[in-house]
Design a protein around this motif. Sequence first.
Motif, mmCIF file in Angstrom:
data_model
loop_
_atom_site.group_PDB
_atom_site.id
_atom_site.type_symbol
_atom_site.label_atom_id
_atom_site.label_comp_id
_atom_site.label_asym_id
_atom_site.label_seq_id
_atom_site.Cartn_x
_atom_site.Cartn_y
_atom_site.Cartn_z
ATOM 1 N N THR A 117 -43.579 -9.179 11.563
ATOM 2 C CA THR A 117 -43.648 -7.738 11.772
ATOM 3 C C THR A 117 -45.110 -7.349 11.938
ATOM 4 O O THR A 117 -46.008 -8.095 11.542
ATOM 5 C CB THR A 117 -42.977 -6.956 10.616
ATOM 6 N N ILE A 119 -48.676 -5.808 11.468
ATOM 7 C CA ILE A 119 -49.497 -5.649 10.274
ATOM 8 C C ILE A 119 -49.473 -4.203 9.779
ATOM 9 O O ILE A 119 -49.462 -3.947 8.581
ATOM 10 C CB ILE A 119 -50.940 -6.125 10.549
ATOM 11 N N HIS A 120 -49.408 -3.255 10.699
ATOM 12 C CA HIS A 120 -49.415 -1.837 10.320
ATOM 13 C C HIS A 120 -48.050 -1.335 9.851
ATOM 14 O O HIS A 120 -47.943 -0.239 9.326
ATOM 15 C CB HIS A 120 -49.907 -0.978 11.490
ATOM 16 N N ASN A 121 -46.992 -2.119 10.014
ATOM 17 C CA ASN A 121 -45.644 -1.657 9.689
ATOM 18 C C ASN A 121 -45.339 -1.908 8.209
ATOM 19 O O ASN A 121 -44.548 -2.772 7.838
ATOM 20 C CB ASN A 121 -44.617 -2.345 10.594
ATOM 21 N N LYS A 122 -45.972 -1.125 7.370
ATOM 22 C CA LYS A 122 -45.861 -1.284 5.912
ATOM 23 C C LYS A 122 -44.440 -1.025 5.410
ATOM 24 O O LYS A 122 -43.976 -1.693 4.481
ATOM 25 C CB LYS A 122 -46.836 -0.360 5.186
ATOM 26 N N ALA A 123 -43.736 -0.078 6.032
ATOM 27 C CA ALA A 123 -42.363 0.213 5.604
ATOM 28 C C ALA A 123 -41.469 -1.006 5.798
ATOM 29 O O ALA A 123 -40.681 -1.364 4.913
ATOM 30 C CB ALA A 123 -41.816 1.410 6.367
ATOM 31 N N GLN A 125 -42.476 -4.135 5.944
ATOM 32 C CA GLN A 125 -42.915 -5.165 5.002
ATOM 33 C C GLN A 125 -42.296 -4.943 3.623
ATOM 34 O O GLN A 125 -41.817 -5.890 2.984
ATOM 35 C CB GLN A 125 -44.443 -5.180 4.915
ATOM 36 N N ARG A 126 -42.289 -3.700 3.165
ATOM 37 C CA ARG A 126 -41.688 -3.388 1.860
ATOM 38 C C ARG A 126 -40.184 -3.718 1.868
ATOM 39 O O ARG A 126 -39.659 -4.274 0.895
ATOM 40 C CB ARG A 126 -41.902 -1.921 1.497
ATOM 41 N N TYR A 128 -38.550 -5.933 3.774
ATOM 42 C CA TYR A 128 -38.334 -7.381 3.789
ATOM 43 C C TYR A 128 -38.632 -7.993 2.420
ATOM 44 O O TYR A 128 -37.868 -8.829 1.928
ATOM 45 C CB TYR A 128 -39.178 -8.045 4.872
ATOM 46 N N GLU A 129 -39.721 -7.586 1.815
ATOM 47 C CA GLU A 129 -40.086 -8.131 0.513
ATOM 48 C C GLU A 129 -39.058 -7.753 -0.555
ATOM 49 O O GLU A 129 -38.740 -8.557 -1.438
ATOM 50 C CB GLU A 129 -41.497 -7.697 0.135
ATOM 51 N N LYS A 130 -38.513 -6.566 -0.452
ATOM 52 C CA LYS A 130 -37.459 -6.130 -1.370
ATOM 53 C C LYS A 130 -36.243 -7.054 -1.279
ATOM 54 O O LYS A 130 -35.541 -7.275 -2.263
ATOM 55 C CB LYS A 130 -37.056 -4.692 -1.019
ATOM 56 N N ARG A 135 -44.170 -13.508 2.466
ATOM 57 C CA ARG A 135 -45.199 -13.671 3.489
ATOM 58 C C ARG A 135 -45.687 -15.114 3.472
ATOM 59 O O ARG A 135 -45.977 -15.671 2.412
ATOM 60 C CB ARG A 135 -46.359 -12.719 3.234
#
Length: 148
Positions: A117, A119-123, A125-126, A128-130, A135
Amino acid sequence: MNIYKATIHDLAHVARLFNAYREFYHQKTDLIGATTYITERLNQNDSVIFVAVHEGEHVGFVQLYPTFSSIAMQKAFILNDLFVAETARKNGIGDLLLHKVKEYALAEDVLRLSLSTAIHNKAAQRLYEKHGYERDTDFYHYQLTLED
């Protein structure tokens, strides 16, 4: 909310969502191209697309591309595209799509799901990590863009 594997009957809706997904990543709108691309994927059966439908409206999709792990000698999926329409965000649709993908991958005896995804797509990333995605810190990923 109904999440199911897309068929050619979902083409117009998936193509519209796919076009919006591409626009999110700063590509020019191209609904004809998006329709052609999704038609090819569905007809050639070389990707798996799940759609989220709420009250008769297609509000999200996820697209998987099958691949293989040579080292493990097992199937894998690249989760290449996940998109929820802007008007439907923050309703858990991304969660439901990721749950469906995991359920499908387990049923298909897939070793792993991989994704990238922005790098700027923080939402994203959250999200996926949830869901347990980690990473990669072991490998660098490279690409070679081939232009005409």
